[in-house]
Scaffold this active site. Structure first.
Site, PDB file in Angstrom:
ATOM      1  N   ASN A  13      30.459  -9.582  92.502  1.00 30.69           N
ATOM      2  CA  ASN A  13      31.772  -9.701  93.148  1.00 30.69           C
ATOM      3  C   ASN A  13      31.772 -10.951  94.045  1.00 30.69           C
ATOM      4  OD1 ASN A  13      33.720  -9.466  95.268  1.00 30.69           O
ATOM      5  ND2 ASN A  13      34.060  -7.339  94.671  1.00 30.69           N
ATOM      6  N   HIS A  16      33.794 -12.785  98.651  1.00 32.65           N
ATOM      7  CA  HIS A  16      33.491 -13.318  99.983  1.00 32.65           C
ATOM      8  C   HIS A  16      33.161 -14.812  99.984  1.00 32.65           C
ATOM      9  CE1 HIS A  16      34.487  -9.594 101.652  1.00 32.65           C
ATOM     10  NE2 HIS A  16      33.642  -8.960 100.864  1.00 32.65           N
ATOM     11  N   HIS A  49      38.576  -8.925  93.724  1.00 32.54           N
ATOM     12  CA  HIS A  49      39.586  -7.987  94.210  1.00 32.54           C
ATOM     13  C   HIS A  49      40.798  -8.775  94.685  1.00 32.54           C
ATOM     14  CE1 HIS A  49      40.318  -4.307  97.105  1.00 32.54           C
ATOM     15  NE2 HIS A  49      41.392  -4.626  96.424  1.00 32.54           N
ATOM     16  N   ARG A  51      43.638  -8.464  96.645  1.00 36.88           N
ATOM     17  CA  ARG A  51      44.185  -7.510  97.618  1.00 36.88           C
ATOM     18  C   ARG A  51      45.665  -7.769  97.844  1.00 36.88           C
ATOM     19  NH1 ARG A  51      40.170  -4.659 100.678  1.00 36.88           N
ATOM     20  NH2 ARG A  51      41.995  -3.954 101.821  1.00 36.88           N
ATOM     21  N   ARG A  55      43.740 -11.449 101.360  1.00 38.17           N
ATOM     22  CA  ARG A  55      42.885 -11.960 102.441  1.00 38.17           C
ATOM     23  C   ARG A  55      41.723 -12.812 101.928  1.00 38.17           C
ATOM     24  NH1 ARG A  55      40.293  -6.285 104.449  1.00 38.17           N
ATOM     25  NH2 ARG A  55      42.491  -5.829 104.591  1.00 38.17           N
ATOM     26  N   GLU A  79      39.728  -5.984  90.473  1.00 31.05           N
ATOM     27  CA  GLU A  79      39.977  -4.814  91.327  1.00 31.05           C
ATOM     28  C   GLU A  79      41.346  -4.964  91.968  1.00 31.05           C
ATOM     29  OE1 GLU A  79      35.317  -4.273  92.700  1.00 31.05           O
ATOM     30  OE2 GLU A  79      36.804  -5.017  94.119  1.00 31.05           O
ATOM     31  N   THR A 110      38.512  11.602 101.476  1.00 31.54           N
ATOM     32  CA  THR A 110      37.843  11.645 102.777  1.00 31.54           C
ATOM     33  C   THR A 110      36.864  10.493 102.969  1.00 31.54           C
ATOM     34  OG1 THR A 110      37.741  13.968 102.174  1.00 31.54           O
ATOM     35  CG2 THR A 110      36.867  13.363 104.349  1.00 31.54           C
ATOM     36  N   GLU A 160      34.050   4.249  88.584  1.00 33.60           N
ATOM     37  CA  GLU A 160      33.053   3.567  89.411  1.00 33.60           C
ATOM     38  C   GLU A 160      32.816   4.455  90.626  1.00 33.60           C
ATOM     39  OE1 GLU A 160      33.213  -0.670  89.945  1.00 33.60           O
ATOM     40  OE2 GLU A 160      32.408  -0.512  91.984  1.00 33.60           O
ATOM     41  N   HIS A 203      29.568  -0.699  95.978  1.00 28.47           N
ATOM     42  CA  HIS A 203      29.966  -0.815  97.385  1.00 28.47           C
ATOM     43  C   HIS A 203      28.776  -0.635  98.328  1.00 28.47           C
ATOM     44  CE1 HIS A 203      32.483  -0.952 100.933  1.00 28.47           C
ATOM     45  NE2 HIS A 203      33.435  -1.398 100.144  1.00 28.47           N
TER      46      HIS A 203
HETATM   47  N1  PXP Z   1      33.176  -2.036  93.748  1.00 31.12           N
HETATM   48  C1  PXP Z   1      34.428  -1.911  94.248  1.00 31.12           C
HETATM   49  C2  PXP Z   1      35.405  -1.057  93.517  1.00 31.12           C
HETATM   50  C3  PXP Z   1      34.812  -2.598  95.413  1.00 31.12           C
HETATM   51  O1  PXP Z   1      36.078  -2.458  95.887  1.00 31.12           O
HETATM   52  C4  PXP Z   1      33.879  -3.449  96.045  1.00 31.12           C
HETATM   53  C5  PXP Z   1      34.279  -4.233  97.243  1.00 31.12           C
HETATM   54  O2  PXP Z   1      35.327  -5.109  96.919  1.00 31.12           O
HETATM   55  C6  PXP Z   1      32.607  -3.566  95.486  1.00 31.12           C
HETATM   56  C7  PXP Z   1      32.268  -2.828  94.352  1.00 31.12           C
HETATM   57  C8  PXP Z   1      31.566  -4.449  96.071  1.00 31.12           C
HETATM   58  O3  PXP Z   1      31.184  -3.972  97.326  1.00 31.12           O
HETATM   59  P1  PXP Z   1      30.240  -4.866  98.230  1.00 31.12           P
HETATM   60  O4  PXP Z   1      30.972  -6.124  98.516  1.00 31.12           O
HETATM   61  O5  PXP Z   1      30.018  -4.009  99.434  1.00 31.12           O
HETATM   62  O6  PXP Z   1      28.987  -5.101  97.446  1.00 31.12           O
END
Ligand code: PXP
Length: 255
Positions: A13, A16, A49, A51, A55, A79, A110, A160, A203
């Site tokens: 991903n 960032h 992603h 968003r 952002r 995403e 939750t 996922e 994540h």
């Molecule tokens: N999977 C999904 C569905 C996510 O939304 C994210 C964060 O955008 C990730 C994986 C990756 O998470 P991380 O950046 O914490 O590795």
């Protein structure tokens, strides 16, 4: 009896990289150049992603990522929130995969996965529409039986599993809680597989916590972003990706 484990794909991903770019409002560092480097370093797929508040990744990034992934023959996993305007964008961009994620409080369970069970009537038509447009749809959910069964019921081919709560429990050194969540992820992956779903996870995954996750035999893909991009500052993107790959392969028992 040893269960055979399919090869575990690594989706990188690159959100960032765009976060750093957007801190200055220019065009450097370019997340698409980052995706290219990630592919060269062995990423099996690229995840980004888009968003609702844009952002990090922008619509233009997503279009360029799709062009790159198509040229490189690598799947792009987009995403996005389960909302109509995102569906229209996905239909235009045509990524290989779309992962529906919660963005607003009321869309979450939750722990933070998409509340598919509670939002069946919203999620089901979106899954259908995206599928009809050629996307492989996954739902980002907690390892919770109700959510997994709901994902199968709305016709998504992929789930996922949200590993965020597990990662947090380990950071808090609440090992009892971490183990409880791990057990739920193990049985959730098994249930998903039995229901005919392809099971991914992601994540908050790091070099330190990836092992127990990667050991789950039914998993076929991990999506990892923040930690890899963070480590790339210290060791370079290529090294960060190959180190993660090694951690995954070690846990999986692959050479
Ligand atoms: N999977 C999904 C569905 C996510 O939304 C994210 C964060 O955008 C990730 C994986 C990756 O998470 P991380 O950046 O914490 O590795």
């Amino acid at each position: 009896m040893t269960q055979s484990k399919p090869k575990l794909r690594l989706g990188v991903n690159i959100d960032h990289i765009a976060t750093v770019r957007n801190a200055r409002g220019g065009d450097h560092p370019d997340p698409v150049a980052g995706a290219f480097a990630a592919i060269r370093a062995g990423a099996d797929g690229i995840t980004a992603h888009l968003r609702e508040d844009r952002r990090h990744i922008t619509d233009d990034d997503m279009e360029r990522l799709q062009m790159l992934c198509e040229n490189e023959n690598i799947p792009l996993n987009m995403e996005m929130a389960a909302v109509d305007d995102m569906v229209e964008i996905a239909k235009r961009i045509k990524p290989h995969a779309v992962c529906l994620v919660p963005e607003r409080r009321e869309e979450r369970t939750t722990e933070g996965g998409l509340d598919v069970a509670g939002r069946h009537n919203t999620v089901a038509p979106i899954v259908r529409e995206l599928t009809d447009n050629g996307a492989r749809v996954s739902l980002f959910i907690e390892a919770d039986e109700k959510q997994i069964r709901a994902a199968a019921a709305v016709g998504a081919p992929v789930i996922e599993i949200h590993t965020g709560a597990y990662a947090h429990a380990l950071l808090d050194e609440d090992f009892e809680k971490a183990d409880k969540i791990l057990q739920a992820m193990i049985s959730g992956a098994k249930l998903g597989h039995e229901l005919g779903l392809e099971v991914h996870a992601g994540h908050g995954i790091t070099f330190d916590n990836v092992g127990k996750i990667a050991e789950i035999p039914e998993l076929v893909e991990l999506n990892i972003g923040h930690y890899i991009i963070g480590e790339a500052i210290f060791m370079g993107l290529e090294n960060a990706i190959s180190e993660m790959r090694n951690c995954m392969d070690d846990a999986r028992g692959e050479a």
